[in-house]
Write a protein that holds these residues in place. Structure first.
Motif, mmCIF file in Angstrom:
data_model
loop_
_atom_site.group_PDB
_atom_site.id
_atom_site.type_symbol
_atom_site.label_atom_id
_atom_site.label_comp_id
_atom_site.label_asym_id
_atom_site.label_seq_id
_atom_site.Cartn_x
_atom_site.Cartn_y
_atom_site.Cartn_z
ATOM 1 N N PRO A 1 0.807 -1.227 0.000
ATOM 2 C CA PRO A 1 0.000 0.000 0.000
ATOM 3 C C PRO A 1 0.838 1.274 0.000
ATOM 4 O O PRO A 1 0.481 2.263 -0.633
ATOM 5 N N VAL A 2 1.974 1.253 0.681
ATOM 6 C CA VAL A 2 2.853 2.421 0.699
ATOM 7 C C VAL A 2 3.433 2.669 -0.691
ATOM 8 O O VAL A 2 3.462 3.802 -1.179
ATOM 9 N N ALA A 3 3.872 1.606 -1.349
ATOM 10 C CA ALA A 3 4.453 1.752 -2.688
ATOM 11 C C ALA A 3 3.405 2.226 -3.684
ATOM 12 O O ALA A 3 3.672 3.113 -4.512
ATOM 13 N N PHE A 4 2.197 1.662 -3.628
ATOM 14 C CA PHE A 4 1.149 2.090 -4.550
ATOM 15 C C PHE A 4 0.700 3.516 -4.263
ATOM 16 O O PHE A 4 0.351 4.261 -5.176
ATOM 17 N N SER A 5 0.707 3.906 -2.986
ATOM 18 C CA SER A 5 0.374 5.281 -2.649
ATOM 19 C C SER A 5 1.402 6.239 -3.227
ATOM 20 O O SER A 5 1.045 7.292 -3.768
ATOM 21 N N PHE A 6 2.677 5.894 -3.132
ATOM 22 C CA PHE A 6 3.723 6.732 -3.705
ATOM 23 C C PHE A 6 3.576 6.829 -5.217
ATOM 24 O O PHE A 6 3.655 7.916 -5.791
#
Length: 118
Positions: free
Chosen positions: A81-86
């Motif tokens: 989720p952090v990578a996709f948010s970035f």
């Protein structure tokens, strides 16, 4: 006397660095204090990933790769989720930016979900 070329000197140096870092990494890997800070709560994912490696080495590659993939996703499910948010919030890359009205940022926003690493 044996003549040593410059390429052989560079190769020996790089090999020496590699052996040093492998031994140093192994030493740090088995340090009890560092293991206490490690990912013991991710034992299931680690065991599936390493079990998949063992299964591949035992000549069952398809089953082993599936176990490795499951272990990988189990280990890094909190990071996705952090990578996709970035990736969904990137504004300086033309292919990913909002100004192009691309479908990719919307996809990243859907994949980021609501979970966080904290």
């Amino acid at each position: 006397m044996i003549s040593v070329t410059e390429w052989q000197k560079i190769g020996a140096g790089v090999t020496g660095f590699g052996i040093f870092f492998i031994l140093f990494g192994t030493l740090l890997y088995f340090d009890s204090v560092l293991l206490a800070f490690g990912n013991r709560h991710k034992l299931k994912g680690t065991s599936f990933f390493l079990g998949g490696v063992v299964i591949v080495l035992l000549r069952w590659p398809l089953l082993g790769m599936f176990l490795e993939i499951y272990g990988f996703f189990s280990l890094f499910k909190g990071f996705f989720p952090v990578a996709f948010s970035f990736l969904g919030n990137v504004y300086n890359i033309p292919f990913l930016s909002e100004s192009n009205n691309s479908w990719l940022p919307q996809l990243f926003r859907r994949l980021q979900g609501t979970s966080s690493m904290v």
